[in-house]
Scaffold this active site. Structure first.
Site, PDB file in Angstrom:
ATOM      1  N   ARG A 111       0.823  -1.215   0.000  1.00 33.11           N
ATOM      2  CA  ARG A 111       0.000   0.000   0.000  1.00 33.11           C
ATOM      3  C   ARG A 111       0.853   1.260   0.000  1.00 33.11           C
ATOM      4  O   ARG A 111       0.578   2.206  -0.717  1.00 33.11           O
ATOM      5  CB  ARG A 111      -0.953  -0.010   1.185  1.00 33.11           C
ATOM      6  CG  ARG A 111      -0.324   0.253   2.534  1.00 33.11           C
ATOM      7  CD  ARG A 111      -1.382   0.612   3.569  1.00 33.11           C
ATOM      8  NE  ARG A 111      -2.156  -0.529   3.987  1.00 33.11           N
ATOM      9  CZ  ARG A 111      -1.886  -1.275   5.058  1.00 33.11           C
ATOM     10  NH1 ARG A 111      -0.836  -0.988   5.805  1.00 33.11           N
ATOM     11  NH2 ARG A 111      -2.639  -2.290   5.391  1.00 33.11           N
ATOM     12  N   ASP A 112       1.917   1.251   0.801  1.00 37.46           N
ATOM     13  CA  ASP A 112       2.741   2.462   0.888  1.00 37.46           C
ATOM     14  C   ASP A 112       3.420   2.742  -0.447  1.00 37.46           C
ATOM     15  O   ASP A 112       3.506   3.882  -0.891  1.00 37.46           O
ATOM     16  CB  ASP A 112       3.801   2.309   1.979  1.00 37.46           C
ATOM     17  CG  ASP A 112       3.172   2.130   3.344  1.00 37.46           C
ATOM     18  OD1 ASP A 112       2.542   3.069   3.831  1.00 37.46           O
ATOM     19  OD2 ASP A 112       3.289   1.023   3.913  1.00 37.46           O
ATOM     20  N   ASP A 236      -2.931  -0.676  10.332  1.00 38.13           N
ATOM     21  CA  ASP A 236      -2.369  -2.004  10.629  1.00 38.13           C
ATOM     22  C   ASP A 236      -2.911  -2.592  11.928  1.00 38.13           C
ATOM     23  O   ASP A 236      -2.826  -3.802  12.145  1.00 38.13           O
ATOM     24  CB  ASP A 236      -0.844  -1.893  10.786  1.00 38.13           C
ATOM     25  CG  ASP A 236      -0.147  -1.675   9.457  1.00 38.13           C
ATOM     26  OD1 ASP A 236      -0.641  -2.176   8.437  1.00 38.13           O
ATOM     27  OD2 ASP A 236       0.906  -1.003   9.449  1.00 38.13           O
ATOM     28  N   LYS A 379       1.080   6.806  18.149  1.00 38.50           N
ATOM     29  CA  LYS A 379       0.843   6.037  16.921  1.00 38.50           C
ATOM     30  C   LYS A 379      -0.653   5.792  16.685  1.00 38.50           C
ATOM     31  O   LYS A 379      -1.457   6.696  16.815  1.00 38.50           O
ATOM     32  CB  LYS A 379       1.657   4.744  16.972  1.00 38.50           C
ATOM     33  CG  LYS A 379       3.163   5.036  16.833  1.00 38.50           C
ATOM     34  CD  LYS A 379       4.027   3.819  16.996  1.00 38.50           C
ATOM     35  CE  LYS A 379       3.813   2.730  16.006  1.00 38.50           C
ATOM     36  NZ  LYS A 379       4.582   2.859  14.768  1.00 38.50           N
ATOM     37  N   THR A 452       7.602   7.582   5.267  1.00 38.92           N
ATOM     38  CA  THR A 452       6.179   7.602   5.585  1.00 38.92           C
ATOM     39  C   THR A 452       5.390   8.094   4.377  1.00 38.92           C
ATOM     40  O   THR A 452       5.846   8.981   3.642  1.00 38.92           O
ATOM     41  CB  THR A 452       5.901   8.517   6.805  1.00 38.92           C
ATOM     42  OG1 THR A 452       4.508   8.850   6.810  1.00 38.92           O
ATOM     43  CG2 THR A 452       6.699   9.796   6.772  1.00 38.92           C
TER      44      THR A 452
HETATM   45  O1  IFM Z   1      -0.791   2.245   6.703  1.00 41.26           O
HETATM   46  C1  IFM Z   1       0.217   1.820   7.597  1.00 41.26           C
HETATM   47  C2  IFM Z   1       1.495   1.697   6.822  1.00 41.26           C
HETATM   48  O2  IFM Z   1       1.366   0.747   5.814  1.00 41.26           O
HETATM   49  C3  IFM Z   1       2.661   1.330   7.710  1.00 41.26           C
HETATM   50  N1  IFM Z   1       2.776   2.220   8.811  1.00 41.26           N
HETATM   51  C4  IFM Z   1       1.552   2.379   9.604  1.00 41.26           C
HETATM   52  C5  IFM Z   1       0.364   2.777   8.735  1.00 41.26           C
HETATM   53  C6  IFM Z   1      -0.905   2.894   9.595  1.00 41.26           C
HETATM   54  O3  IFM Z   1      -1.136   1.714  10.329  1.00 41.26           O
END
Ligand code: IFM
Length: 544
Positions: A111-112, A236, A379, A452
């Site tokens: 996804r990222d 996540d 977080k 990020t």
């Molecule tokens: O969307 C996630 C990402 O893939 C990895 N870091 C945390 C985010 C949010 O849970």
């Protein structure tokens, strides 16, 4: 002992007065022969300087894709240099080389990496094309995506299908916006018909991949007709249970269907567009029936049938993401969209940005909401997660509310945090994954800089929504969202090999184009058509 490894090199030099000597330090990973060849190449006089000049020129070309002079030096220096640099570094490394992950994972988180393409499409379209094709080949024939694609050992057509319980519900649905944005940036419509293998077996055109992702999501719907949560969605830590349902993914699905339909109409494939339209209406109807809680959109339904992110919940009664995505996805940019974002400001707002959810979790079972493992206010447990901040900016721009949009921007902008660097603690030139929220004693401290998805989304929010210059099928769409104090600004942008200098003059509202001129000629609407442009162009825009 668990800290980060560190190596150092030193060379002893004795210099006579006025003497200059250079030391070249060559670092690399690879085979011995490649190392020897590199050493030989850079031993030649001037070779290092020439290579450095090449690298510098390449970076300037990348960073020069778009620059702005907005009157705010912090906004400009971040947007013109550091944000795109953060985007391209994050895209290149994805999350694989992260100290944060201690090298535990040697692949591209799906996804990222797909989201990284949104900024890379403008900054380095060729690199983005290669990465996009790789990621499309990480989609399996069922339509889901592999959670991680490892470029060095990826074998499209031969990968083992992912266990259904390990599939993330959101992964494949990031492709639609990324592919659309890239095609509109480059004008390369033929890419949509390019055949790309699936990870496990078979192949489809790029358009076929987009359809397959929708089909997978539709094939896995729960009791309310909404997409199943599967292993997790973007968050996540949210374990809705395999048969639980994600409202966030429901908004992604409606956006994917709308994009798919628009692409098909553009390609003249009316039959495919007709396939998507009723599915879009069905998705919207399920959202309307189940997801509005009276003041905001709920986040999810657990497998056991509990609602997550509703006013009736003692912990996590509101989440930021569904409020933003109700607007971004185009589901509601009217009354409910505004009410949802108002609720987000009221219940999640702070000087450092919007909290991901509130109140934080304390008693829920960890197997349902893993965020409970994190200290309250950090977080995913009610911290100020950075990636949704630009989503809130985008939502506010789409609602036409510049004051809200710019306030959020300044709250999470690294450059604007430099006057309280002792609080933020993170470098002022890079985004971080999250900031401690109000429930934490360290409210305002940033954590996990660099890798990020915030970087790519912040870039999209600034360029396409605050400055409002977006690629479209036939040209550049102009839709800035400016505060009253921002009287005039200039954006310089490259688009399909042509240069555009866009001078924007604000009006009373800061949104909506009142007049648009291309090279002196008045044009209707808010599109700068490529066909009417020249190699170098002056665009003059007056806002309402
Ligand atoms: O969307 C996630 C990402 O893939 C990895 N870091 C945390 C985010 C949010 O849970």
């Amino acid at each position: 002992m668990g800290d980060n490894a560190c190596g150092s090199l030193h060379a002893d030099l004795e210099l006579a007065a006025g003497e200059t000597r250079s030391v070249t330090v060559l670092l690399g990973v690879g085979r011995r022969a490649a190392g020897a060849a590199a050493r030989a190449r850079f031993a030649a006089p001037g070779a290092v300087a020439a290579a450095l000049a090449e690298v510098t020129a390449r970076w300037h070309a990348n960073l020069g894709a778009l620059t702005a002079a907005s009157g705010d030096p912090l906004f400009d220096s971040f947007l013109n240099v550091w944000n795109p640099y953060n985007c391209l570094i994050t895209c290149a490394w994805s999350r694989a080389a992260s100290l944060v992950y201690n090298g535990e994972r040697d692949g591209l988180g799906y996804r990222d990496s797909v989201q990284d393409l949104l900024a890379a499409a403008l900054l380095d379209p060729e690199q983005a094309r290669g990465r996009m094709t790789l990621l499309l080949s990480g989609q399996e024939s069922r339509g889901n995506a592999m959670p991680v694609v490892a470029p060095f050992r990826h074998r499209p057509g031969h990968e083992k299908p992912t266990d259904l319980h390990r599939i993330r519900s959101d992964d494949g649905l990031w492709l639609h916006q990324a592919v659309l944005n890239w095609v509109q940036e480059t004008g390369d419509l033929a890419y949509l018909d390019r055949e790309v293998p699936f990870a496990d077996t078979g192949s489809a055109t790029v358009l076929g991949h987009l359809r397959r992702a929708i089909e997978f999501t539709r094939a896995h719907r729960g009791a309310h007709g909404l997409p199943c949560g599967l292993d997790a969605d973007w968050n996540d830590c949210l374990r809705m249970g395999h048969e639980g349902e994600s409202v966030f993914v429901a908004f992604q699905l409606r956006q994917a269907l709308a994009i798919y339909r628009d692409i098909c109409l553009r390609l003249g494939r009316a039959g495919e567009a007709t396939w998507a339209s009723p599915l879009l209406a069905e998705t919207d109807a399920a959202i309307a029936r189940h997801c509005w809680d009276g003041g905001w959109f709920v986040r999810a339904f657990s497998e056991a049938g509990d609602v997550i992110g509703a006013s009736s919940c003692r912990e996590g009664s509101i989440f930021l993401n569904p409020q933003c995505w109700a607007v971004i996805s185009g589901y509601d940019r009217g009354e409910r969209g505004r009410a949802a974002m108002d609720a987000a400001h009221r219940l999640l707002g702070s000087d450092h940005g919007l909290h991901l959810c509130a109140p934080p979790f304390a008693t829920v079972p960890c197997k349902e909401i893993r965020a409970v493992l994190f200290a309250p206010g950090t977080k995913e447990n009610g911290g100020i997660f950075s990636q949704p901040q630009p989503w809130a900016v985008i939502a506010e721009c789409l609602l036409g509310r510049p004051e809200h949009a710019w306030r959020i921007w300044r709250a999470f902008s690294p450059a604007h945090a430099n006057d309280h660097a002792e609080v933020r603690q993170v470098e002022p030139y890079v985004h971080c994954q999250s900031v401690h929220g109000r429930p934490s004693r360290r409210h305002g401290n940033g954590r996990l800089p660099w890798l990020t998805g915030t970087a790519t989304w912040a870039y999209v929010a600034a360029t396409q929504h605050l400055l409002g210059v977006s690629p479209d099928w036939d040209g550049l769409r102009i839709s800035p969202c400016l505060e009253p104090a921002q009287r005039r600004l200039t954006v310089r942008r490259r688009f399909r090999g042509r240069d555009f200098e866009i001078r924007i003059v604000n009006g009373a509202t800061g949104v909506g184009v009142a007049e648009l001129k291309l090279n002196g000629s008045v044009l209707p609407g808010d599109l700068v058509p490529l066909a009417a442009s020249e190699a170098s162009n002056l665009v003059e825009v007056r806002l309402n």
